[in-house]
Design an enzyme around this catalytic site. Structure first.
Site, short mmCIF file in Angstrom:
data_model
loop_
_atom_site.label_atom_id
_atom_site.label_comp_id
_atom_site.label_asym_id
_atom_site.label_seq_id
_atom_site.Cartn_x
_atom_site.Cartn_y
_atom_site.Cartn_z
N LYS A 59 8.66 -17.78 -9.87
CA LYS A 59 7.93 -16.70 -10.52
C LYS A 59 6.77 -17.28 -11.35
CE LYS A 59 8.56 -12.97 -13.75
NZ LYS A 59 9.42 -12.39 -14.77
N LYS B 15 -11.16 -2.86 18.44
CA LYS B 15 -9.76 -3.25 18.64
C LYS B 15 -9.42 -3.42 20.12
CE LYS B 15 -8.46 -2.33 14.21
NZ LYS B 15 -7.59 -3.03 13.30
N ASP C 33 -4.31 -5.91 5.00
CA ASP C 33 -5.37 -6.71 5.61
C ASP C 33 -5.31 -8.17 5.14
OD1 ASP C 33 -6.60 -4.74 7.22
OD2 ASP C 33 -7.38 -3.80 5.41
N LYS D 44 -13.92 1.69 15.83
CA LYS D 44 -12.63 1.00 15.81
C LYS D 44 -12.05 0.85 17.21
CE LYS D 44 -10.95 1.33 11.66
NZ LYS D 44 -10.39 1.98 10.48
N PRO E 275 -3.23 -11.44 10.55
CA PRO E 275 -3.56 -11.22 11.96
C PRO E 275 -3.67 -9.72 12.23
CG PRO E 275 -1.25 -11.80 11.70
CD PRO E 275 -1.90 -11.99 10.35
N ASP E 276 -4.55 -9.34 13.13
CA ASP E 276 -4.67 -7.93 13.51
C ASP E 276 -3.71 -7.69 14.68
OD1 ASP E 276 -5.45 -5.43 14.63
OD2 ASP E 276 -7.35 -5.61 13.55
N ASN F 24 0.85 -1.20 0.00
CA ASN F 24 0.00 0.00 0.00
C ASN F 24 0.88 1.24 0.00
OD1 ASN F 24 0.54 0.88 2.83
ND2 ASN F 24 -0.38 -1.11 3.28
N1 CTP Z 1 -3.67 -2.79 12.38
C1 CTP Z 1 -2.86 -3.81 12.83
N2 CTP Z 1 -2.89 -5.01 12.20
C2 CTP Z 1 -3.68 -5.24 11.14
C3 CTP Z 1 -4.50 -4.19 10.66
C4 CTP Z 1 -4.46 -2.98 11.31
O1 CTP Z 1 -2.14 -3.60 13.80
N3 CTP Z 1 -3.67 -6.41 10.54
C5 CTP Z 1 -3.68 -1.50 13.09
C6 CTP Z 1 -3.09 -0.34 12.34
O2 CTP Z 1 -1.70 -0.22 12.61
C7 CTP Z 1 -3.87 0.83 12.88
C8 CTP Z 1 -5.25 0.24 13.07
O3 CTP Z 1 -5.03 -1.14 13.30
O4 CTP Z 1 -3.40 1.26 14.13
C9 CTP Z 1 -6.10 0.47 11.90
O5 CTP Z 1 -7.12 -0.42 11.90
P1 CTP Z 1 -7.78 -0.99 10.58
O6 CTP Z 1 -9.04 -1.65 10.98
O7 CTP Z 1 -6.87 -1.78 9.75
O8 CTP Z 1 -7.99 0.36 9.87
P2 CTP Z 1 -8.37 0.56 8.46
O9 CTP Z 1 -7.44 -0.12 7.51
O10 CTP Z 1 -8.57 2.01 8.36
O11 CTP Z 1 -9.68 -0.31 8.59
P3 CTP Z 1 -10.91 -0.50 7.66
O12 CTP Z 1 -10.30 -1.14 6.49
O13 CTP Z 1 -11.78 -1.39 8.48
O14 CTP Z 1 -11.43 0.88 7.52
#
Ligand code: CTP
Length: 416
Positions: A301, A357, A291, A353, A318-319, A223
């Site tokens: 390749k 979280k 994500d 959020k 994983p989050d 990204n």
């Molecule tokens: N985050 C994380 N691990 C992930 C995804 C996100 O630690 N796999 C953390 C990011 O570092 C940030 C926060 O979670 O602090 C953002 O949350 P996220 O839900 O990913 O935000 P967006 O991408 O804005 O979510 P969405 O796509 O649901 O809008």
């Protein structure tokens, strides 16, 4: 003119590796700032630079041999390790790191490192695979747990032709880490007492940058995160005296002086490194973690033309924020901060959020294209916590970072 390093004594241990030539430049920079530099060279180091060059630059005797009688008469290894204010190992080879982690003492360098009662800073340098090997990562965790400070390695093209983390930090970066050590150390500086800052003695863990999720050996999903906000936060944490660990995905930014850099590529690696760094007092999740990852990456390749379009199946990553916020009390940092990048309904989405979280605070910002936040230098943030919403004016990312870190220090103080 006095500098932070005037009158300081640095014992530089030069390990074996092509990066040893950069240690000569480091000596020059240290001498320029009026530090006293004494050097120990390992046998392997002598394959890359000569004793004569090191001695000419340090203007001191160079030590190499554990059993040299004259050296023992002049200065024993115990004395050598204790008369310095700081020990710096540059380059720290995989072998030297392994010895340090195990407490081996079979040559002058390793014996001195084991015998010292001073802080040690290492600048690792090795082949990418050696750096990423489980054994080296294990040794790195052991060394960090023992209080050894680490600078680098940096990403880049290696002498062996491979690309990735393994290049020794640049001499100016090592110099900055040495200066930060002395600026923040409790040792009284000539002419002034050391000051205690808001985060002195606290550990701050920060994730930053994007993650790269491989598709095959040459392609990846990524990204547009620049990492600027996370790096600015690390700089602000160092300035407040915190032990600062920066877990960063691939970005194009210099390592903030004084921060411990842990380079990672994927979300899975980021989670692993973050968990190994716990406990911490404050954890800030500024990384734009992908994500999804490709469920099974191809070993070779992927070629076009054979059987139509590739069928890329994705799996959820994983989050990291959620995992750390939900960790058991012993591991959960007292203050867990998440970031929310939103393009609409900024506050409402940030509130949702915060609950989802399980963190203590969400720093929300509007990243819709017209605001130019992504990759830009300015940012408008809203602090969303259980106790309400605080909206700040548009500021420079570095100013946002400075104010945020001061705010986090206050919140931490109120909690403990
Ligand atoms: N985050 C994380 N691990 C992930 C995804 C996100 O630690 N796999 C953390 C990011 O570092 C940030 C926060 O979670 O602090 C953002 O949350 P996220 O839900 O990913 O935000 P967006 O991408 O804005 O979510 P969405 O796509 O649901 O809008």
């Amino acid at each position: 003119m006095m500098t932070t390093l005037s009158g300081r004594s640095v014992l530089l241990i030069i390990g074996g590796g092509i990066a040893a030539y950069k240690s000569l430049e480091l000596i020059r920079l240290l001498k320029q700032r009026q530090a006293k530099v004494t050097a120990i060279m390992t046998k392997a180091a002598e394959q890359f630079v000569t004793q004569l060059s090191v001695a000419s630059l340090t203007a001191e005797k160079v030590y190499t041999d554990l059993f040299s009688l004259t050296d023992e008469v002049e200065m024993g290894h115990i004395e050598l390790s204790r008369s310095a204010d700081l020990l710096v190992v540059a380059p720290a080879s995989a072998d030297l790191m392994a010895k340090m982690a195990q407490g081996l003492a079979n040559d002058l360098a390793s014996t001195t490192l084991l015998a010292t009662d001073k802080k040690i800073l290492i600048a690792p340098a090795m082949n990418v695979r050696m750096w990423q090997h489980k054994a080296t990562m294990r040794n790195l965790s052991v060394l960090k747990a023992d209080g050894v400070r680490v600078i680098g390695p940096n990403d880049g093209e290696m002498a062996c032709g491979e690309y990735g983390p393994g290049r020794m930090a640049e001499p100016v970066e090592i110099l900055a880490a040495i200066e930060a050590h002395f600026a923040g150390s409790a040792l009284p500086l000539a002419g002034g007492a050391a000051t205690t800052r808001a985060l002195t003695g606290r550990k701050v863990l920060i994730t930053a940058g994007p993650t790269h999720e491989p598709i095959d050996p040459v392609r990846y999903i990524a990204n547009r995160s620049s990492g600027k906000q996370g790096y600015a936060l690390a700089e602000a944490a160092v300035a407040l005296g915190a032990e600062t660990v920066l877990v960063s995905g691939p970005v194009n930014l210099p390592i903030p002086p004084g921060a411990q850099m842990m380079p990672v590529e994927t979300a899975a690696e980021m989670l692993k490194v973050v968990e190994a760094e716990l406990p911490a007092d404050i954890a800030i999740f500024a990384a734009a973690v992908a994500d999804w990852r490709v469920a099974s990456t191809a070993d070779q390749k992927i070629k076009k033309g054979s059987g139509g379009l590739p069928d890329l199946k994705l799996a959820e990553n994983p989050d990291i924020l959620k995992t750390v916020a939900g960790a058991a009390k012993a591991k959960r940092p007292k203050l867990v901060v998440g970031f929310a990048a939103e393009t609409e309904n900024v506050i409402a989405n940030a509130k949702a959020k915060l609950a989802k979280k399980g963190c203590d605070l969400i720093v929300a910002n509007d990243v819709s294209a017209e605001k130019g936040v992504m990759g830009g230098d300015r940012n408008t943030v809203h602090l969303v916590s259980a106790s309400g919403v605080e909206s700040w004016p548009e500021l420079d990312k570095s100013e946002v970072a400075r104010r945020l870190m001061e705010d986090f220090a206050r919140r931490l103080g109120a909690k403990s």
